[in-house]
Design a protein around this motif. Structure first.
Motif, PDB file in Angstrom:
ATOM      1  N   ASP A   1       0.862  -1.180   0.000  1.00  0.00           N
ATOM      2  CA  ASP A   1       0.000   0.000   0.000  1.00  0.00           C
ATOM      3  C   ASP A   1       0.899   1.232   0.000  1.00  0.00           C
ATOM      4  O   ASP A   1       1.643   1.474   0.958  1.00  0.00           O
ATOM      5  CB  ASP A   1      -0.875  -0.034   1.257  1.00  0.00           C
ATOM      6  CG  ASP A   1      -1.828   1.146   1.373  1.00  0.00           C
ATOM      7  OD1 ASP A   1      -1.565   2.199   0.772  1.00  0.00           O
ATOM      8  OD2 ASP A   1      -2.836   1.013   2.099  1.00  0.00           O
ATOM      9  N   SER A   2       0.844   2.028  -1.052  1.00  0.00           N
ATOM     10  CA  SER A   2       1.754   3.171  -1.200  1.00  0.00           C
ATOM     11  C   SER A   2       1.596   4.188  -0.084  1.00  0.00           C
ATOM     12  O   SER A   2       2.566   4.844   0.317  1.00  0.00           O
ATOM     13  CB  SER A   2       1.544   3.843  -2.557  1.00  0.00           C
ATOM     14  OG  SER A   2       0.229   4.354  -2.670  1.00  0.00           O
ATOM     15  N   THR A   3       0.373   4.345   0.451  1.00  0.00           N
ATOM     16  CA  THR A   3       0.155   5.361   1.483  1.00  0.00           C
ATOM     17  C   THR A   3       0.898   5.017   2.771  1.00  0.00           C
ATOM     18  O   THR A   3       1.232   5.915   3.555  1.00  0.00           O
ATOM     19  CB  THR A   3      -1.345   5.533   1.792  1.00  0.00           C
ATOM     20  OG1 THR A   3      -1.858   4.345   2.381  1.00  0.00           O
ATOM     21  CG2 THR A   3      -2.122   5.868   0.527  1.00  0.00           C
ATOM     22  N   LEU A   4       1.169   3.739   2.989  1.00  0.00           N
ATOM     23  CA  LEU A   4       1.924   3.309   4.158  1.00  0.00           C
ATOM     24  C   LEU A   4       3.393   3.062   3.831  1.00  0.00           C
ATOM     25  O   LEU A   4       4.280   3.372   4.634  1.00  0.00           O
ATOM     26  CB  LEU A   4       1.306   2.031   4.734  1.00  0.00           C
ATOM     27  CG  LEU A   4      -0.099   2.163   5.324  1.00  0.00           C
ATOM     28  CD1 LEU A   4      -0.740   0.789   5.489  1.00  0.00           C
ATOM     29  CD2 LEU A   4      -0.063   2.889   6.662  1.00  0.00           C
TER      30      LEU A   4
ATOM     31  N   TRP B   1       7.877  -2.303  -4.063  1.00  0.00           N
ATOM     32  CA  TRP B   1       7.066  -1.516  -4.977  1.00  0.00           C
ATOM     33  C   TRP B   1       7.228  -1.968  -6.422  1.00  0.00           C
ATOM     34  O   TRP B   1       8.285  -2.432  -6.847  1.00  0.00           O
ATOM     35  CB  TRP B   1       7.371  -0.032  -4.870  1.00  0.00           C
ATOM     36  CG  TRP B   1       6.345   0.807  -5.575  1.00  0.00           C
ATOM     37  CD1 TRP B   1       6.505   1.552  -6.712  1.00  0.00           C
ATOM     38  CD2 TRP B   1       4.965   0.932  -5.218  1.00  0.00           C
ATOM     39  NE1 TRP B   1       5.308   2.138  -7.072  1.00  0.00           N
ATOM     40  CE2 TRP B   1       4.355   1.773  -6.173  1.00  0.00           C
ATOM     41  CE3 TRP B   1       4.198   0.412  -4.190  1.00  0.00           C
ATOM     42  CZ2 TRP B   1       3.001   2.095  -6.120  1.00  0.00           C
ATOM     43  CZ3 TRP B   1       2.850   0.747  -4.133  1.00  0.00           C
ATOM     44  CH2 TRP B   1       2.263   1.575  -5.091  1.00  0.00           C
ATOM     45  N   ALA B   2       6.142  -1.857  -7.173  1.00  0.00           N
ATOM     46  CA  ALA B   2       6.132  -2.114  -8.617  1.00  0.00           C
ATOM     47  C   ALA B   2       4.968  -1.326  -9.202  1.00  0.00           C
ATOM     48  O   ALA B   2       4.096  -0.833  -8.470  1.00  0.00           O
ATOM     49  CB  ALA B   2       5.988  -3.603  -8.902  1.00  0.00           C
ATOM     50  N   ALA B   3       4.934  -1.234 -10.503  1.00  0.00           N
ATOM     51  CA  ALA B   3       3.969  -0.350 -11.161  1.00  0.00           C
ATOM     52  C   ALA B   3       2.532  -0.831 -11.022  1.00  0.00           C
ATOM     53  O   ALA B   3       1.606  -0.021 -10.936  1.00  0.00           O
ATOM     54  CB  ALA B   3       4.336  -0.194 -12.636  1.00  0.00           C
ATOM     55  N   THR B   4       2.320  -2.145 -11.007  1.00  0.00           N
ATOM     56  CA  THR B   4       0.951  -2.667 -10.970  1.00  0.00           C
ATOM     57  C   THR B   4       0.730  -3.525  -9.730  1.00  0.00           C
ATOM     58  O   THR B   4       1.679  -4.060  -9.140  1.00  0.00           O
ATOM     59  CB  THR B   4       0.653  -3.519 -12.217  1.00  0.00           C
ATOM     60  OG1 THR B   4       1.425  -4.735 -12.153  1.00  0.00           O
ATOM     61  CG2 THR B   4       0.996  -2.757 -13.497  1.00  0.00           C
TER      62      THR B   4
END
Length: 360
Positions: free
Chosen positions: A42-45, A63-66
């Motif tokens: 989850d990018s927000t965390l 992290w990855a694009a999808t």
């Protein structure tokens, strides 16, 4: 002629799928959300230094694009093996829903529901009180061919109460209890259990020790039913350590890949073993700080997920839509995978037909 071959193929494949498993692995990852299982980090965390102390390393590792790439990065065994050869439930974005049916949305009520198939109102705390309900593990331990072949390895000490080790007679290694070494590997594991720092207190054993203790037991004793219960995922989440939580999820996925590969080299298990992976409860998600919490004051932490693979489980991958499934259906599903109908003196949720097929 082609139609004849196709017809025979379908008959043979259906017949093969109908054969029950001879062995079973149940795995629980405490408090792991469906959101991470199906979407990855989850990018927000992940990019918030409050929850990920080293955001650069967190980005590199998770992290990855999808979402497809992110979930495979987080749990490659789950998605590259079970996702191809088994089934996964609980992606609410695709209409696949699975919930707890107990009203509490935290650990012991969830473990009781998983194991007994019954959301018992008497179990309403995480106190270490012996489970009054007969679990599917205790039931199986009483069946011909399974007696003495059921084992439990858990990081949290309350699990030995959840399986009622005293009454059931099941071999349960829980938290930091001492063991009697037989081999040099046993002795090393015993020393590590005694000396390794107990970050989350005496009631929690490090998950890597739980795994390697279980692996050693599998090599020596070859149980037919193994319950592996990991805990640090929940502790790290409560501590607000999101990147560390993801690292633990990823580590457990690697442990399961290692266990599965080892078992496929053992005649007792190869091609004869089913695995089911789930969680005891979900977590919050809005606002993002609620990710640390669960329970009735935390919205949507009743939402869970499930993965299954092995003999009798059709390889249909990630599920979409369908009826709402419940945690109380897991116990009967486990038993049915072994070709046995779970019976007890309390209500039991029905087996999940899409996992084990409709009962004749």
């Amino acid at each position: 002629m082609l139609r004849v071959f196709l017809f025979l193929y379908l008959i043979l494949s259906t017949s093969a799928n109908a054969q029950p498993a001879q062995n079973l692995i149940l795995v629980t990852l405490d408090g792991v959300r469906w959101q991470e299982v199906f979407n990855g980090a989850d990018s927000t965390l992940l990019f918030d230094p409050v929850y990920s102390r080293d955001t650069a390393s967190a980005r590199k590792n998770f992290w990855a694009a999808t979402s497809i790439e992110r979930r495979k990065r987080l749990m490659p065994f789950l998605w590259n093996t079970i996702g191809q050869q088994g089934q996964l439930y609980g992606n609410r974005q695709k209409g696949s829903r699975m919930n707890v049916s107990n009203p509490h949305w935290f650990s012991y009520p969830g473990y009781n529901e998983i194991l007994s198939g019954y959301a018992d109102e008497r179990i309403k705390s995480n106190d270490k009180i012996d489970n009054p309900n007969v679990t599917v593990l205790e039931f199986l331990n009483q069946q011909p061919g399974f007696a003495g072949k059921v084992a439990v390895f858990s990081s949290w000490d309350v699990i030995e109460a959840a399986v009622n080790e005293k009454r059931s007679g099941i071999a349960a290694s829980s938290a930091n209890e001492p063991t009697k070494p037989v081999t040099s590997a046993d002795s090393l594991l015993s020393d590590l259990t005694t000396l390794y720092p107990r970050e989350f207190g005496d009631g929690v054993r490090a998950d890597f020790l739980t795994y390697f203790s279980a692996r050693q037991y599998v090599k020596q004793k070859q149980p037919r039913v193994l319950f592996l219960s990991f805990d640090e995922t929940d502790d790290l989440a409560h501590a607000g350590r999101y990147a560390d939580h993801l690292t633990m999820v990823q580590s457990i996925d690697r442990y399961l890949a290692d266990l599965w590969q080892m078992m496929q080299k053992m005649p007792q298990y190869a091609g004869k073993t089913a695995i089911l992976i789930t969680t005891d409860h979900g977590r919050g998600h809005t606002p993002k700080a609620r990710w640390k919490d669960h329970g009735t004051k935390t919205a949507d932490s009743y939402q869970i997920w499930l993965a299954a693979m092995g003999p009798g489980v059709t390889a249909s991958g990630e599920q979409q839509n369908g009826p709402v499934l419940f945690q109380n259906q897991i116990a009967a599903t486990l038993s049915r995978l072994l070709g046995v109908d779970f019976k007890a003196d309390h209500p039991i949720g029905p087996a999940i037909d899409t996992v084990v097929g409709s009962k004749p």
